[in-house]
Design a protein around this motif. Structure first.
Motif, mmCIF file in Angstrom:
data_model
loop_
_atom_site.group_PDB
_atom_site.id
_atom_site.type_symbol
_atom_site.label_atom_id
_atom_site.label_comp_id
_atom_site.label_asym_id
_atom_site.label_seq_id
_atom_site.Cartn_x
_atom_site.Cartn_y
_atom_site.Cartn_z
ATOM 1 N N THR A 97 45.265 73.409 42.118
ATOM 2 C CA THR A 97 44.303 72.342 41.815
ATOM 3 C C THR A 97 44.829 71.436 40.716
ATOM 4 O O THR A 97 44.752 70.206 40.818
ATOM 5 N N ASP A 98 45.373 72.033 39.654
ATOM 6 C CA ASP A 98 45.929 71.231 38.556
ATOM 7 C C ASP A 98 47.095 70.368 39.041
ATOM 8 O O ASP A 98 47.204 69.190 38.671
ATOM 9 N N LYS A 99 47.971 70.956 39.848
ATOM 10 C CA LYS A 99 49.129 70.211 40.356
ATOM 11 C C LYS A 99 48.689 69.100 41.303
ATOM 12 O O LYS A 99 49.280 68.011 41.310
ATOM 13 N N LEU A 100 47.657 69.347 42.108
ATOM 14 C CA LEU A 100 47.135 68.304 42.994
ATOM 15 C C LEU A 100 46.546 67.162 42.177
ATOM 16 O O LEU A 100 46.807 65.990 42.467
ATOM 17 N N ASN A 101 45.781 67.487 41.152
ATOM 18 C CA ASN A 101 45.212 66.440 40.294
ATOM 19 C C ASN A 101 46.312 65.620 39.620
ATOM 20 O O ASN A 101 46.220 64.388 39.524
ATOM 21 N N GLU A 102 47.354 66.300 39.182
ATOM 22 C CA GLU A 102 48.497 65.613 38.560
ATOM 23 C C GLU A 102 49.187 64.702 39.575
ATOM 24 O O GLU A 102 49.534 63.555 39.268
ATOM 25 N N PHE A 103 49.367 65.204 40.780
ATOM 26 C CA PHE A 103 49.990 64.437 41.860
ATOM 27 C C PHE A 103 49.189 63.168 42.164
ATOM 28 O O PHE A 103 49.751 62.067 42.213
ATOM 29 N N VAL A 104 47.881 63.304 42.329
ATOM 30 C CA VAL A 104 47.027 62.156 42.652
ATOM 31 C C VAL A 104 47.015 61.149 41.503
ATOM 32 O O VAL A 104 47.095 59.938 41.725
ATOM 33 N N THR A 105 46.972 61.641 40.286
ATOM 34 C CA THR A 105 47.006 60.758 39.114
ATOM 35 C C THR A 105 48.321 59.990 39.053
ATOM 36 O O THR A 105 48.338 58.777 38.803
ATOM 37 N N ASN A 106 49.438 60.682 39.293
ATOM 38 C CA ASN A 106 50.739 60.013 39.276
ATOM 39 C C ASN A 106 50.858 58.973 40.380
ATOM 40 O O ASN A 106 51.422 57.891 40.159
ATOM 41 N N LEU A 107 50.333 59.284 41.573
ATOM 42 C CA LEU A 107 50.335 58.288 42.651
ATOM 43 C C LEU A 107 49.586 57.032 42.220
ATOM 44 O O LEU A 107 50.051 55.908 42.423
#
Length: 162
Positions: A97-107
């Motif tokens: 979940t944390d990595k997905l949130n980081e991924f979406v934020t970076n996108l």
């Protein structure tokens, strides 16, 4: 109402500028540690396209078009969102979940930077995608997100050949 033909040539020029890698084109959090299935790649591609359109909505006053896009493809977006959650949980386990949130934020941050750097060209680019989306039947959604510039944004490649 603006017509798609109005933006055709400009959108192509802007798409080329947007697609060209500038520095770290792929999102840092998404460096592939493993290849992904075609269905997982579709989920990643969907998130990239949705993010680009969201930034177009916020930066270019295309909120109405974004809402229409989400309404038109809500089942597809929900399904791909579920696949994306599963992918990040598979790859990152408890930190999924944390990595997905980081991924979406970076996108979103990367798209926002491109929007600021390119200005109106980014708006032409997203208008063209919106027009294509409005001409796409929901069952053809995978074709809508099948763009050569999209995998560059997320950095994953498919393990499958077709």
């Amino acid at each position: 109402m603006l017509r798609r033909a109005t933006f055709g040539v400009l959108a192509l020029v802007c798409a080329a500028a947007i697609a060209a890698p500038a520095g770290a084109a792929a999102v840092k959090a998404a460096k592939p540690r493993a290849c992904v299935s075609n269905s997982e790649k579709l989920a990643l591609d969907t998130r990239v396209l949705q993010t680009e359109l969201l930034i177009g909505a916020l930066s270019c006053g295309q909120g109405e078009q974004y809402n229409q896009f989400v309404s038109s493809f809500q089942p597809q977006l929900q399904e791909q969102g579920s696949h994306l959650i599963s992918l990040f949980n598979r790859i990152h386990g408890a930190k999924g979940t944390d990595k997905l949130n980081e991924f979406v934020t970076n996108l979103a941050n990367d798209a926002s930077k491109r929007s600021q750097n390119i200005g109106h060209g980014y708006c032409y680019f997203t208008w063209d995608i919106f027009y294509e989306a409005f001409d796409t039947a929901p069952e053809s959604f995978p074709k809508l997100v099948d763009k050569p510039w999209i995998p560059v944004r997320h950095g994953f490649s498919s393990c499958e050949t077709s």
